[in-house]
Design a protein around this motif. Structure first.
Motif, PDB file in Angstrom:
ATOM      1  N   GLU A  88       0.826  -1.200   0.000  1.00  0.00           N
ATOM      2  CA  GLU A  88       0.000   0.000   0.000  1.00  0.00           C
ATOM      3  C   GLU A  88       0.869   1.262   0.000  1.00  0.00           C
ATOM      4  O   GLU A  88       0.545   2.252  -0.651  1.00  0.00           O
ATOM      5  CB  GLU A  88      -0.944   0.017   1.214  1.00  0.00           C
ATOM      6  N   ARG A  89       1.967   1.214   0.738  1.00  0.00           N
ATOM      7  CA  ARG A  89       2.886   2.363   0.785  1.00  0.00           C
ATOM      8  C   ARG A  89       3.546   2.592  -0.577  1.00  0.00           C
ATOM      9  O   ARG A  89       3.705   3.723  -1.003  1.00  0.00           O
ATOM     10  CB  ARG A  89       3.956   2.142   1.859  1.00  0.00           C
ATOM     11  N   ILE A  90       3.890   1.507  -1.255  1.00  0.00           N
ATOM     12  CA  ILE A  90       4.497   1.633  -2.582  1.00  0.00           C
ATOM     13  C   ILE A  90       3.475   2.186  -3.571  1.00  0.00           C
ATOM     14  O   ILE A  90       3.808   3.040  -4.408  1.00  0.00           O
ATOM     15  CB  ILE A  90       5.069   0.273  -3.059  1.00  0.00           C
ATOM     16  N   ILE A  91       2.228   1.737  -3.474  1.00  0.00           N
ATOM     17  CA  ILE A  91       1.167   2.271  -4.338  1.00  0.00           C
ATOM     18  C   ILE A  91       0.985   3.764  -4.060  1.00  0.00           C
ATOM     19  O   ILE A  91       0.835   4.564  -4.985  1.00  0.00           O
ATOM     20  CB  ILE A  91      -0.147   1.488  -4.142  1.00  0.00           C
ATOM     21  N   GLN A  92       1.025   4.150  -2.783  1.00  0.00           N
ATOM     22  CA  GLN A  92       0.926   5.562  -2.407  1.00  0.00           C
ATOM     23  C   GLN A  92       2.085   6.360  -3.024  1.00  0.00           C
ATOM     24  O   GLN A  92       1.876   7.452  -3.578  1.00  0.00           O
ATOM     25  CB  GLN A  92       0.938   5.709  -0.889  1.00  0.00           C
ATOM     26  N   ALA A  93       3.277   5.817  -2.937  1.00  0.00           N
ATOM     27  CA  ALA A  93       4.454   6.486  -3.507  1.00  0.00           C
ATOM     28  C   ALA A  93       4.307   6.637  -5.017  1.00  0.00           C
ATOM     29  O   ALA A  93       4.638   7.683  -5.583  1.00  0.00           O
ATOM     30  CB  ALA A  93       5.725   5.720  -3.167  1.00  0.00           C
ATOM     31  N   GLN A  94       3.808   5.591  -5.670  1.00  0.00           N
ATOM     32  CA  GLN A  94       3.627   5.661  -7.119  1.00  0.00           C
ATOM     33  C   GLN A  94       2.592   6.719  -7.492  1.00  0.00           C
ATOM     34  O   GLN A  94       2.758   7.455  -8.468  1.00  0.00           O
ATOM     35  CB  GLN A  94       3.223   4.294  -7.684  1.00  0.00           C
ATOM     36  N   ALA A  95       1.523   6.818  -6.697  1.00  0.00           N
ATOM     37  CA  ALA A  95       0.505   7.854  -6.941  1.00  0.00           C
ATOM     38  C   ALA A  95       1.114   9.243  -6.774  1.00  0.00           C
ATOM     39  O   ALA A  95       0.859  10.151  -7.586  1.00  0.00           O
ATOM     40  CB  ALA A  95      -0.680   7.665  -5.996  1.00  0.00           C
ATOM     41  N   LEU A  96       1.924   9.420  -5.747  1.00  0.00           N
ATOM     42  CA  LEU A  96       2.595  10.706  -5.538  1.00  0.00           C
ATOM     43  C   LEU A  96       3.533  11.029  -6.700  1.00  0.00           C
ATOM     44  O   LEU A  96       3.589  12.178  -7.172  1.00  0.00           O
ATOM     45  CB  LEU A  96       3.376  10.685  -4.217  1.00  0.00           C
ATOM     46  N   HIS A  97       4.264  10.019  -7.167  1.00  0.00           N
ATOM     47  CA  HIS A  97       5.159  10.203  -8.310  1.00  0.00           C
ATOM     48  C   HIS A  97       4.363  10.602  -9.556  1.00  0.00           C
ATOM     49  O   HIS A  97       4.755  11.519 -10.283  1.00  0.00           O
ATOM     50  CB  HIS A  97       5.957   8.925  -8.565  1.00  0.00           C
ATOM     51  N   ASN A  98       3.237   9.928  -9.787  1.00  0.00           N
ATOM     52  CA  ASN A  98       2.405  10.261 -10.951  1.00  0.00           C
ATOM     53  C   ASN A  98       1.858  11.682 -10.851  1.00  0.00           C
ATOM     54  O   ASN A  98       1.796  12.402 -11.862  1.00  0.00           O
ATOM     55  CB  ASN A  98       1.265   9.260 -11.100  1.00  0.00           C
ATOM     56  N   MET A  99       1.482  12.098  -9.642  1.00  0.00           N
ATOM     57  CA  MET A  99       1.023  13.473  -9.450  1.00  0.00           C
ATOM     58  C   MET A  99       2.155  14.459  -9.742  1.00  0.00           C
ATOM     59  O   MET A  99       1.944  15.509 -10.357  1.00  0.00           O
ATOM     60  CB  MET A  99       0.494  13.670  -8.034  1.00  0.00           C
ATOM     61  N   ALA A 100       3.356  14.115  -9.322  1.00  0.00           N
ATOM     62  CA  ALA A 100       4.513  14.971  -9.599  1.00  0.00           C
ATOM     63  C   ALA A 100       4.720  15.127 -11.102  1.00  0.00           C
ATOM     64  O   ALA A 100       4.997  16.229 -11.587  1.00  0.00           O
ATOM     65  CB  ALA A 100       5.769  14.388  -8.945  1.00  0.00           C
ATOM     66  N   LEU A 101       4.566  14.043 -11.834  1.00  0.00           N
ATOM     67  CA  LEU A 101       4.712  14.108 -13.291  1.00  0.00           C
ATOM     68  C   LEU A 101       3.657  15.008 -13.920  1.00  0.00           C
ATOM     69  O   LEU A 101       3.953  15.776 -14.841  1.00  0.00           O
ATOM     70  CB  LEU A 101       4.642  12.707 -13.895  1.00  0.00           C
ATOM     71  N   VAL A 102       2.436  14.933 -13.426  1.00  0.00           N
ATOM     72  CA  VAL A 102       1.365  15.791 -13.955  1.00  0.00           C
ATOM     73  C   VAL A 102       1.685  17.256 -13.672  1.00  0.00           C
ATOM     74  O   VAL A 102       1.583  18.104 -14.561  1.00  0.00           O
ATOM     75  CB  VAL A 102      -0.016  15.408 -13.368  1.00  0.00           C
ATOM     76  N   PHE A 103       2.085  17.556 -12.432  1.00  0.00           N
ATOM     77  CA  PHE A 103       2.424  18.940 -12.095  1.00  0.00           C
ATOM     78  C   PHE A 103       3.565  19.448 -12.960  1.00  0.00           C
ATOM     79  O   PHE A 103       3.549  20.597 -13.403  1.00  0.00           O
ATOM     80  CB  PHE A 103       2.792  19.068 -10.613  1.00  0.00           C
ATOM     81  N   SER A 104       4.544  18.616 -13.222  1.00  0.00           N
ATOM     82  CA  SER A 104       5.702  19.032 -14.007  1.00  0.00           C
ATOM     83  C   SER A 104       5.392  19.101 -15.501  1.00  0.00           C
ATOM     84  O   SER A 104       5.562  20.142 -16.124  1.00  0.00           O
ATOM     85  CB  SER A 104       6.864  18.064 -13.771  1.00  0.00           C
ATOM     86  N   ASN A 105       4.947  18.000 -16.059  1.00  0.00           N
ATOM     87  CA  ASN A 105       4.799  17.891 -17.510  1.00  0.00           C
ATOM     88  C   ASN A 105       3.579  18.618 -18.074  1.00  0.00           C
ATOM     89  O   ASN A 105       3.636  19.139 -19.179  1.00  0.00           O
ATOM     90  CB  ASN A 105       4.737  16.421 -17.929  1.00  0.00           C
ATOM     91  N   ASN A 106       2.488  18.630 -17.330  1.00  0.00           N
ATOM     92  CA  ASN A 106       1.250  19.193 -17.859  1.00  0.00           C
ATOM     93  C   ASN A 106       0.965  20.607 -17.367  1.00  0.00           C
ATOM     94  O   ASN A 106       0.306  21.373 -18.058  1.00  0.00           O
ATOM     95  CB  ASN A 106       0.061  18.293 -17.499  1.00  0.00           C
ATOM     96  N   LEU A 107       1.425  20.938 -16.163  1.00  0.00           N
ATOM     97  CA  LEU A 107       1.040  22.213 -15.562  1.00  0.00           C
ATOM     98  C   LEU A 107       2.213  23.177 -15.366  1.00  0.00           C
ATOM     99  O   LEU A 107       1.994  24.331 -14.993  1.00  0.00           O
ATOM    100  CB  LEU A 107       0.359  21.960 -14.205  1.00  0.00           C
TER     101      LEU A 107
END
Length: 143
Positions: A19-38
């Motif tokens: 669950e912690r790894i899934i949480q980390a992956q979600a945070l990483h994906n959010m970081a990519l959205v903030f960086s690449n898209n916004l």
């Protein structure tokens, strides 16, 4: 619950870690959205820092996910610093333009701030009110 084999030295994690790894992956994906898209690199960096902390704690420093996250941390840091530097230069340029046009005044050791320029003539320069006007202002305030 079954452990998850990692991509670095055969590291296996126990129950709850998935669950912690899934949480980390979600945070990483959010970081990519903030960086690449916004183009919001500070937010990307904040999310990636959280993801990295989880990867490091759960999987260890040598795991592929942790190593990749550290690369993204460097990238987002560089982007955030670059964006901040460009914004600061832009703000300074805009303030200097405004100061030159008489809409703002410069203060010693500080960035330009909005000036109370109503009624000021050009002989007062960038330093604000003359001594005489300051006296009048104090008199009015004292009444």
């Amino acid at each position: 619950a079954e452990g998850v084999a990692g991509g670095g030295g055969g590291h296996t994690v126990g129950p709850g870690a998935v669950e912690r790894i899934i949480q980390a992956q979600a945070l990483h994906n959010m970081a990519l959205v903030f960086s690449n898209n916004l183009n919001r690199y500070k937010e990307a960096l904040a999310h990636e820092k959280k993801a990295y902390a989880i990867y490091r704690l759960v999987l260890g420093e040598s795991h592929t996910f942790t190593v990749n996250s550290s690369h993204f941390l460097r990238r987002f840091t560089e982007q955030a610093v670059d964006q901040s530097t460009k914004q600061r230069k832009f703000d300074i340029d805009q303030n200097l333009i405004a100061a030159a046009s008489g809409r703002m005044h410069l203060t010693k050791g500080k960035l330009p701030v909005e000036a109370a320029t109503n009624g000021m003539d050009s002989s007062e320069g960038l330093n604000g009110l003359t001594a005489e006007k300051k006296k009048k202002k104090k008199k009015k305030a004292g009444k």
